[in-house]
Scaffold this motif. Structure first.
Motif, PDB file in Angstrom:
ATOM      1  N   ASN A  81      -4.133 145.071  16.880  1.00 35.21           N
ATOM      2  CA  ASN A  81      -4.874 144.211  17.800  1.00 35.21           C
ATOM      3  C   ASN A  81      -5.239 142.880  17.151  1.00 35.21           C
ATOM      4  OD1 ASN A  81      -4.894 145.661  20.134  1.00 35.21           O
ATOM      5  ND2 ASN A  81      -6.739 146.802  19.627  1.00 35.21           N
ATOM      6  N   LEU A  82      -5.679 142.964  15.905  1.00 37.40           N
ATOM      7  CA  LEU A  82      -6.084 141.725  15.224  1.00 37.40           C
ATOM      8  C   LEU A  82      -4.882 140.817  14.983  1.00 37.40           C
ATOM      9  CD1 LEU A  82      -8.827 142.926  12.778  1.00 37.40           C
ATOM     10  CD2 LEU A  82      -9.062 141.391  14.735  1.00 37.40           C
ATOM     11  N   ARG A  83      -3.728 141.419  14.793  1.00 40.71           N
ATOM     12  CA  ARG A  83      -2.532 140.598  14.640  1.00 40.71           C
ATOM     13  C   ARG A  83      -2.029 140.087  15.977  1.00 40.71           C
ATOM     14  NH1 ARG A  83      -0.854 144.542  10.767  1.00 40.71           N
ATOM     15  NH2 ARG A  83       0.336 145.594  12.368  1.00 40.71           N
ATOM     16  N   GLY A  84      -2.709 140.520  17.059  1.00 40.39           N
ATOM     17  CA  GLY A  84      -2.292 140.080  18.390  1.00 40.39           C
ATOM     18  C   GLY A  84      -1.117 140.875  18.914  1.00 40.39           C
ATOM     19  N   ARG A 125      -3.576 134.561  20.374  1.00 38.47           N
ATOM     20  CA  ARG A 125      -3.637 135.982  20.699  1.00 38.47           C
ATOM     21  C   ARG A 125      -4.747 136.668  19.923  1.00 38.47           C
ATOM     22  NH1 ARG A 125       0.819 139.820  22.004  1.00 38.47           N
ATOM     23  NH2 ARG A 125       1.149 139.239  24.151  1.00 38.47           N
ATOM     24  N   MET A 126      -4.878 136.287  18.669  1.00 39.13           N
ATOM     25  CA  MET A 126      -5.929 136.883  17.852  1.00 39.13           C
ATOM     26  C   MET A 126      -7.295 136.470  18.396  1.00 39.13           C
ATOM     27  SD  MET A 126      -6.613 136.509  13.800  1.00 39.13           S
ATOM     28  CE  MET A 126      -5.048 137.095  13.232  1.00 39.13           C
ATOM     29  N   GLU A 149      -2.252 135.542  29.213  1.00 40.62           N
ATOM     30  CA  GLU A 149      -2.751 135.378  27.862  1.00 40.62           C
ATOM     31  C   GLU A 149      -2.037 134.175  27.228  1.00 40.62           C
ATOM     32  OE1 GLU A 149      -2.348 138.756  25.243  1.00 40.62           O
ATOM     33  OE2 GLU A 149      -4.340 138.268  24.509  1.00 40.62           O
ATOM     34  N   GLN A 206      -3.537 154.583  22.599  1.00 41.28           N
ATOM     35  CA  GLN A 206      -2.819 154.799  21.337  1.00 41.28           C
ATOM     36  C   GLN A 206      -1.440 155.407  21.528  1.00 41.28           C
ATOM     37  OE1 GLN A 206      -5.418 156.871  18.636  1.00 41.28           O
ATOM     38  NE2 GLN A 206      -6.669 155.057  18.287  1.00 41.28           N
ATOM     39  N   GLN A 233      -8.255 138.523  21.213  1.00 40.60           N
ATOM     40  CA  GLN A 233      -8.704 139.845  20.803  1.00 40.60           C
ATOM     41  C   GLN A 233     -10.127 139.798  20.262  1.00 40.60           C
ATOM     42  OE1 GLN A 233      -6.882 142.589  21.348  1.00 40.60           O
ATOM     43  NE2 GLN A 233      -8.766 143.639  20.766  1.00 40.60           N
ATOM     44  N   VAL A 234     -10.386 138.823  19.399  1.00 43.32           N
ATOM     45  CA  VAL A 234     -11.721 138.713  18.808  1.00 43.32           C
ATOM     46  C   VAL A 234     -12.743 138.423  19.913  1.00 43.32           C
ATOM     47  CG1 VAL A 234     -13.158 137.395  17.223  1.00 43.32           C
ATOM     48  CG2 VAL A 234     -10.844 138.039  16.566  1.00 43.32           C
ATOM     49  N   VAL A 240      -4.256 150.787  15.314  1.00 41.53           N
ATOM     50  CA  VAL A 240      -4.546 150.059  16.553  1.00 41.53           C
ATOM     51  C   VAL A 240      -5.382 148.811  16.265  1.00 41.53           C
ATOM     52  CG1 VAL A 240      -5.924 150.152  18.659  1.00 41.53           C
ATOM     53  CG2 VAL A 240      -4.282 151.949  18.169  1.00 41.53           C
ATOM     54  N   VAL A 241      -6.422 148.975  15.442  1.00 43.96           N
ATOM     55  CA  VAL A 241      -7.297 147.836  15.176  1.00 43.96           C
ATOM     56  C   VAL A 241      -6.512 146.715  14.479  1.00 43.96           C
ATOM     57  CG1 VAL A 241      -9.301 147.064  13.883  1.00 43.96           C
ATOM     58  CG2 VAL A 241      -9.378 149.233  15.104  1.00 43.96           C
ATOM     59  N   TYR A 279     -13.712 141.550  21.447  1.00 45.45           N
ATOM     60  CA  TYR A 279     -14.704 142.295  20.648  1.00 45.45           C
ATOM     61  C   TYR A 279     -16.104 141.726  20.864  1.00 45.45           C
ATOM     62  CZ  TYR A 279     -10.857 144.465  18.032  1.00 45.45           C
ATOM     63  OH  TYR A 279      -9.749 145.173  17.661  1.00 45.45           O
ATOM     64  N   ARG A 301       0.184 144.121  20.851  1.00 46.91           N
ATOM     65  CA  ARG A 301      -0.348 145.144  21.746  1.00 46.91           C
ATOM     66  C   ARG A 301       0.764 146.055  22.216  1.00 46.91           C
ATOM     67  NH1 ARG A 301      -3.136 140.977  24.117  1.00 46.91           N
ATOM     68  NH2 ARG A 301      -5.216 140.849  23.252  1.00 46.91           N
ATOM     69  N   LEU A 345     -13.080 149.326  20.667  1.00 46.17           N
ATOM     70  CA  LEU A 345     -12.569 148.914  19.359  1.00 46.17           C
ATOM     71  C   LEU A 345     -11.311 149.708  18.995  1.00 46.17           C
ATOM     72  CD1 LEU A 345     -12.979 147.239  16.775  1.00 46.17           C
ATOM     73  CD2 LEU A 345     -14.317 149.146  15.872  1.00 46.17           C
ATOM     74  N   LEU A 346     -11.436 151.040  19.074  1.00 47.97           N
ATOM     75  CA  LEU A 346     -10.314 151.879  18.624  1.00 47.97           C
ATOM     76  C   LEU A 346      -9.282 152.106  19.719  1.00 47.97           C
ATOM     77  CD1 LEU A 346     -12.422 154.499  16.640  1.00 47.97           C
ATOM     78  CD2 LEU A 346     -11.360 152.394  15.805  1.00 47.97           C
ATOM     79  N   GLN A 347      -9.658 151.798  20.934  1.00 44.81           N
ATOM     80  CA  GLN A 347      -8.732 151.930  22.068  1.00 44.81           C
ATOM     81  C   GLN A 347      -8.028 153.276  22.079  1.00 44.81           C
ATOM     82  OE1 GLN A 347      -6.415 148.227  22.003  1.00 44.81           O
ATOM     83  NE2 GLN A 347      -7.933 147.464  23.456  1.00 44.81           N
TER      84      GLN A 347
END
Lengths: 398, 411
Positions: free
Chosen positions: B39-42, A14-15, A319, A56, A18-19, B35-36, A22, B44, A50-52
């Motif tokens: 996201n990095l932790r997967g 999952r990470m 995913e 939020q 996400q990366v 959020v960031v 980016y 959502r 990035l900040l989406q």
């Protein structure tokens, strides 16, 4: 594109996904050639990707800075826009008059919301070495329809606010009167898509990051003609492409009727954009300014072509089962998405030509990405809504 | 616990680190960071939100409502009004049995709220009737109507509905608490004047004297109809000169009042109950202990059925439902927020119904396959539930279903 796969291979799935997203976003921005265009798009890119900010879970505040243009003499300055205003007044329709009592069954096989092969799921199943049951296919299609219509709705919210801004900022008085009708139109579009999702489908997807970037970028740009270009030409072109495709393939009568009405409004909006910008770009701007807009339009066109990858549905369904890269390939080659690009660019490219943003210097770039084939089409000022609907019903190949 | 946390936040409020003008920015920054990191932790946020369709539900599709006009507003007590309603064109109304109720549809803040109110007037009068509405604490509709109802105002309504007191015995003991007196009042007003053989007793409980609805009308009826009507009042908080019963209308108080009522020990009389649930449960238990068969006891309760929060989550998707009637089988889609009845009527099916709020069982259908979730509470009994019956007007399917509509006249 960066070789992100090699770099992210070691991360958890999952990470890694996400990366990867980016990296993908970064690569889009690294490919922008014009530094001015980069400067105008990059902040929106950070906020969106990035900040989406659109995801939020709270209302998004976007600061705007532009000048309202008042004229206390009320000149009759643009007869063509006055004519458009007259037609827009006559073309108003009542959203309550649509057949809202229609039963919409998203899982109906006889009148499907989208055809089964819109995304060609069987090829995907074969690639993944699996099969989908009919139930899975139906649910997948339901996700896709909800996603598409949700993006339409979010786009219409952007269009509503942008139409307000443009009405304030435009310098033609006849344009302001026309703009008022467009504000009404967009409000109605928000209503009908929201109502359809709310009442008939029961599901609302979050805004897609790329759509957010485009909306954010043109809301924050202080130059009225950039807002105009972004909204009236690019986003409306995108909308016409998307609405047109769904209008063509859906067998659900209420959605089809709804889109037919919306497309008629959108045709007027693009027409207005062509009138206002042709005047401005050919007569008011310096060559350097014109070039900047030309580059901006090209980059946004690419963004629209390359970046609407339905990732929200990917994250929901696949995913971990496949990489983003794989999904991108699948979506790019899906018949429905090909058709969407075809309808969109066959409208967009002639309009860009008509407003003077297709000079010799940019043509090779359009050529390179395969968009020049649409160069000779008819621009919005020479096309009626009836013609457009007729073309969708007939000529476009699916 | 509460005191400790108040102490710890107090100094922070005085010396704030962030000036007020910057608060929105700091809040935004915090959200951005969250959020960031997520996201990095997967992690959502869910990609989509369920919508239940309630926003555009507006007027319930297909329900044949009737428009009524308020011709008079009678202030009964500080917290209760009677609305005299008539057809706006003066046409006569459908026949109403005493004991029946109307569902009023009141639009407040863009929402259509439905509430059931019993008829309280003499039902032999055919061109108008009255309903009596007691203000419920935090009740939106009852408060609105108590404060704003005025002659000339129009309301949409469904009904008359209900099976309460459908075929009343000649001798009746009525036990009412608070606003539960309204159907009893219709019974007294209708039966005493039209049927000289009737014998009735009313046991009527209230908190205080100011809460007694129809006090004068009841006194008048008791004088007019002498030995055929006995009225016994009970008050929880009686005034100093009170001669009636005292206390909550359960246990000993009710037993004493029943002892004072000759009709209550007559083996031919029937008992009609209407009032708060604890009162009715207590009365039922007491009557049972006194040897009254369950078949001689009838009750009416007023409910505002709602989907329980946990259940509501299950009805967030449209469901395909096959509705089988005597004539045909029709597939419909029930949207989230819609009921079986609304979907069936919108599809042009002739489905029986009356109150459309779970109070009369006119819309009972048989669930042959699938699962529905009903707004609760409603009037469906445990045996009916076990037999697979559901009330179409409060049923929201949570899976594809097949339901069979009873034929007219079928039990």
């Amino acid at each position: 594109m960066l070789d992100s796969e090699r770099l992210t291979n070691l991360l958890p799935t999952r990470m890694r996904s996400q990366v990867d997203s980016y990296f993908e976003a970064l690569s889009v921005f690294m490919e922008i050639r014009d530094p001015k265009v980069l400067r105008s798009l990059a902040p929106s890119g950070v906020r969106g990707m990035l900040l989406q900010r659109g995801k939020q879970g709270e209302p998004t505040k976007i600061s705007c800075n532009y000048e309202a243009h008042f004229d206390w003499t009320y000149p009759a300055d643009q007869p063509e826009m006055a004519e458009l205003y007259r037609r827009a007044k006559q073309g108003q329709w009542d959203s309550d008059s649509l057949a809202w009592n229609t039963d919409v069954d998203p899982f109906d096989y006889e009148n499907p919301l989208l055809p089964d092969d819109f995304l060609d799921p069987h090829t995907l199943a074969a690639e993944l070495g699996t099969t989908f049951t009919n139930k899975e296919l139906a649910e997948f299609r339901f996700s896709l329809v909800c996603w598409l219509l949700s993006q339409f709705l979010h786009g219409e919210q952007g269009a509503l606010f942008a139409a307000c801004q443009v009405t304030e900022a435009v310098q033609f008085f006849d344009g302001k009167l026309y703009g008022a009708t467009q504000v009404m139109d967009e409000g109605r579009h928000v209503e009908v898509f929201n109502r359809y999702l709310d009442q008939k489908l029961g599901r609302l997807y979050q805004i897609n990051d790329n759509l957010f970037v485009i909306i954010d970028s043109l809301m924050t740009d202080s130059r009225w003609d950039m807002k105009f270009l972004g909204m009236q030409i690019m986003v409306e072109g995108l909308a016409l492409g998307a609405f047109g495709v769904i209008y063509k393939v859906t067998r659900e009568p209420l959605l089809r009727a709804l889109l037919e009405m919306v497309i008629q409004d959108e045709a007027r909006h693009v027409h207005y954009g062509v009138l206002a910008l042709r005047e401005h770009i050919t007569k008011e701007l310096s060559e350097r300014e014109r070039q900047e807009r030309e580059d901006w339009a090209f980059e946004v066109a690419l963004l629209m072509r390359n970046r609407f990858m339905v990732y929200e549905v990917y994250e929901e369904w696949f995913e971990g089962l496949m990489t983003r890269e794989h999904w991108r390939r699948f979506i790019s080659n899906a018949p429905g998405m090909k058709m969407f690009r075809q309808v969109m660019f066959s409208r967009l490219v002639p309009n860009l030509r008509a407003i003077g943003l297709m000079s010799e210097r940019i043509l090779p770039y359009y050529e390179k990405v395969g968009l020049l084939q649409y160069f000779d089409g008819v621009a919005a000022d020479g096309l009626t809504a009836e013609q457009m609907l007729r073309e969708l019903d007939g000529a476009v190949q699916y | 616990m509460a005191a400790a946390s108040a102490k710890s936040t107090a100094p922070r409020r005085r010396f704030k680190l962030v000036p007020r003008v910057l608060e929105p920015r700091v809040g935004q920054l915090r959200r951005d960071l969250r959020v960031v990191l997520a996201n990095l932790r997967g992690e959502r946020a869910p990609a989509w939100l369920a919508r239940d369709g309630s926003r555009y539900a507006g007027a319930p599709a297909g329900l044949a409502t009737r428009e009524l006009e308020i011709s008079e507003v009678i202030r009964e007590t500080a917290d209760a009004v009677s609305l005299v309603l008539r057809d706006p064109s003066g046409a006569s109304l459908p026949p109403i049995r005493p004991g029946q109720f109307f569902t009023l549809l009141v639009e407040l803040d863009g929402e259509t709220l439905r509430r059931a109110y019993s008829v309280s007037s003499d039902c032999s009068i055919r061109d108008r009737f009255s309903v009596t509405i007691k203000r419920v604490p935090d009740g939106r509709v009852s408060t609105y109507l108590n404060d704003h109802a005025a002659p000339g105002m129009r309301l949409r309504a469904l009904g008359p509905s209900g099976e309460f007191a459908r075929e009343p015995a000649r001798k009746l003991v009525l036990i009412a608490g608070g606003s539960g007196v309204t159907p009893m009042m219709a019974l007294l007003r209708t039966l005493l004047t039209r049927e000289p053989q009737r014998e009735l007793a009313l046991i009527y409980a209230n908190r205080s004297q100011a809460d007694v609805i129809f006090a004068d009308a009841l006194a008048r009826l008791a004088v007019e109809h002498g030995p055929r009507l006995a009225v016994l009042h009970a008050l929880e908080q009686p005034p100093p000169s009170w001669s009636g019963a005292v206390g909550r209308c359960t246990g000993p108080t009710l037993a004493g009042m029943l002892d004072d009522t000759p009709l209550a020990s007559d083996p031919d009389s029937e008992f009609l109950l209407c009032g708060p649930t604890p009162m009715m449960d207590g009365a039922r238990e007491l009557l049972g202990a006194r040897g009254v068969a369950a078949a001689r006891i009838h009750s009416e309760s007023f409910l505002a059925p709602q989907l329980q929060a946990k259940a509501a989550a299950k009805v967030r998707a449209p469901q395909a439902v096959t509705i089988v009637t005597a004539q045909r089988e029709v597939g419909v889609v029930v949207q989230p927020g819609q009921t079986l009845l609304e979907a069936g009527l919108a599809a042009g099916l002739d489905m029986p119904y009356s109150c459309a709020m779970g109070g009369c069982a006119a819309c009972k259908v048989e669930l042959e396959r699938g699962e529905v979730i009903m707004r609760e509470p409603n009037c469906l009994g445990p045996t009916e539930r076990e037999a697979g019956q559901v009330l179409a007007c409060v049923a929201c399917p949570s899976a594809p279903c097949r339901v069979r509509v009873r034929e007219r006249g079928e039990a």
